[in-house]
Enzyme design. Structure first.
Site, PDB file in Angstrom:
ATOM      1  N   GLY A 116       0.838  -1.190   0.000  1.00 23.51           N
ATOM      2  CA  GLY A 116       0.000   0.000   0.000  1.00 23.51           C
ATOM      3  C   GLY A 116       0.870   1.236   0.000  1.00 23.51           C
ATOM      4  O   GLY A 116       1.598   1.485  -0.946  1.00 23.51           O
ATOM      5  N   PHE A 117       0.818   1.995   1.082  1.00 23.44           N
ATOM      6  CA  PHE A 117       1.579   3.241   1.215  1.00 23.44           C
ATOM      7  C   PHE A 117       1.242   4.212   0.096  1.00 23.44           C
ATOM      8  O   PHE A 117       2.130   4.739  -0.579  1.00 23.44           O
ATOM      9  CB  PHE A 117       3.099   2.963   1.299  1.00 23.44           C
ATOM     10  CG  PHE A 117       3.460   2.171   2.522  1.00 23.44           C
ATOM     11  CD1 PHE A 117       3.743   2.808   3.719  1.00 23.44           C
ATOM     12  CD2 PHE A 117       3.457   0.776   2.490  1.00 23.44           C
ATOM     13  CE1 PHE A 117       4.042   2.067   4.865  1.00 23.44           C
ATOM     14  CE2 PHE A 117       3.744   0.034   3.626  1.00 23.44           C
ATOM     15  CZ  PHE A 117       4.042   0.689   4.814  1.00 23.44           C
ATOM     16  N   HIS A 118      -0.039   4.381  -0.100  1.00 25.67           N
ATOM     17  CA  HIS A 118      -0.503   5.365  -1.071  1.00 25.67           C
ATOM     18  C   HIS A 118      -1.973   5.687  -0.802  1.00 25.67           C
ATOM     19  O   HIS A 118      -2.646   4.988  -0.039  1.00 25.67           O
ATOM     20  CB  HIS A 118      -0.333   4.838  -2.500  1.00 25.67           C
ATOM     21  CG  HIS A 118      -1.097   3.589  -2.796  1.00 25.67           C
ATOM     22  ND1 HIS A 118      -2.439   3.579  -3.042  1.00 25.67           N
ATOM     23  CD2 HIS A 118      -0.701   2.304  -2.882  1.00 25.67           C
ATOM     24  CE1 HIS A 118      -2.837   2.339  -3.270  1.00 25.67           C
ATOM     25  NE2 HIS A 118      -1.801   1.537  -3.166  1.00 25.67           N
ATOM     26  N   SER A 119      -2.426   6.763  -1.449  1.00 26.76           N
ATOM     27  CA  SER A 119      -3.865   7.055  -1.464  1.00 26.76           C
ATOM     28  C   SER A 119      -4.255   7.257  -2.919  1.00 26.76           C
ATOM     29  O   SER A 119      -3.419   7.204  -3.823  1.00 26.76           O
ATOM     30  CB  SER A 119      -4.184   8.300  -0.621  1.00 26.76           C
ATOM     31  OG  SER A 119      -3.500   9.425  -1.138  1.00 26.76           O
ATOM     32  N   ARG A 175      -3.513   4.213   2.746  1.00 26.52           N
ATOM     33  CA  ARG A 175      -3.672   2.870   3.292  1.00 26.52           C
ATOM     34  C   ARG A 175      -2.349   2.120   3.323  1.00 26.52           C
ATOM     35  O   ARG A 175      -1.488   2.298   2.454  1.00 26.52           O
ATOM     36  CB  ARG A 175      -4.733   2.066   2.530  1.00 26.52           C
ATOM     37  CG  ARG A 175      -4.330   1.320   1.278  1.00 26.52           C
ATOM     38  CD  ARG A 175      -4.125   2.204   0.081  1.00 26.52           C
ATOM     39  NE  ARG A 175      -5.153   3.207  -0.127  1.00 26.52           N
ATOM     40  CZ  ARG A 175      -6.260   3.027  -0.830  1.00 26.52           C
ATOM     41  NH1 ARG A 175      -6.461   1.872  -1.398  1.00 26.52           N
ATOM     42  NH2 ARG A 175      -7.102   4.014  -1.013  1.00 26.52           N
TER      43      ARG A 175
END
Ligand code: TYD
Length: 139
Positions: free
Chosen positions: A48-51, A96
């Site tokens: 994840g580590f993004h929106s 997230r």
């Protein structure tokens, strides 16, 4: 929390086994354009580590379990997805992170748009700035 909510999916069946239908704008709040799944995640790996600017998604761990951390800019929550009848809706502008994938887990994701890297925000600082503007405008 804004733009995030657990969605309980009603299962059909009993002794003969279970089935869950997912229908556009019926038991989920968007129409599905894309489906993908994540599996074979090594122990300790985080994803994840993004929106997303616009994308809406529904996450379901259809086998095993996974933890999902979600962050707007002022709110932060953690959900454990450990059953095929537990869905997690994630709307736009929510950072997230997925972690603690159990062995042999399979994370199924349904998405409202086709894949485009343009919709991703992969820098946390940039996310926090944009999310602040996005959610404050909503108030
Ligand atoms: P990414 O969304 O970053 O995965 P995660 O959030 O699970 O860590 O996607 C990983 C890679 O796969 C990235 O290079 C983009 C690519 N990808 C596609 O080509 N199509 C898709 O539908 C998705 C979700 C990812």
């Amino acid at each position: 929390m804004r733009n995030v909510r657990p969605i309980f999916l009603n299962r059909i069946g009993d002794k003969e086994g279970y089935l869950i239908p997912i229908e556009n704008n019926k038991n989920i709040p968007f129409a599905i354009k894309r489906v993908y799944y994540i599996w074979n995640v090594p122990k300790g790996e985080e994803r994840g580590f993004h929106s997303h600017k616009k994308l809406e998604q529904l996450l379901i761990c259809i086998h095993g379990s996974v933890k999902v951390k979600v962050v707007t800019f002022s709110e932060e929550e953690e959900y454990l997805l450990d059953s095929p009848d537990k869905g997690l809706y994630i709307g736009p502008m929510v950072w997230r992170e997925m972690m603690d994938f159990s062995e042999e887990s399979v994370l199924l994701v349904m998405a409202s748009e086709l894949y485009t890297e343009e919709d991703y925000i992969r820098n946390k600082k940039q996310h926090l700035n944009l999310a602040k503007k996005y959610f404050c405008k909503e108030e």
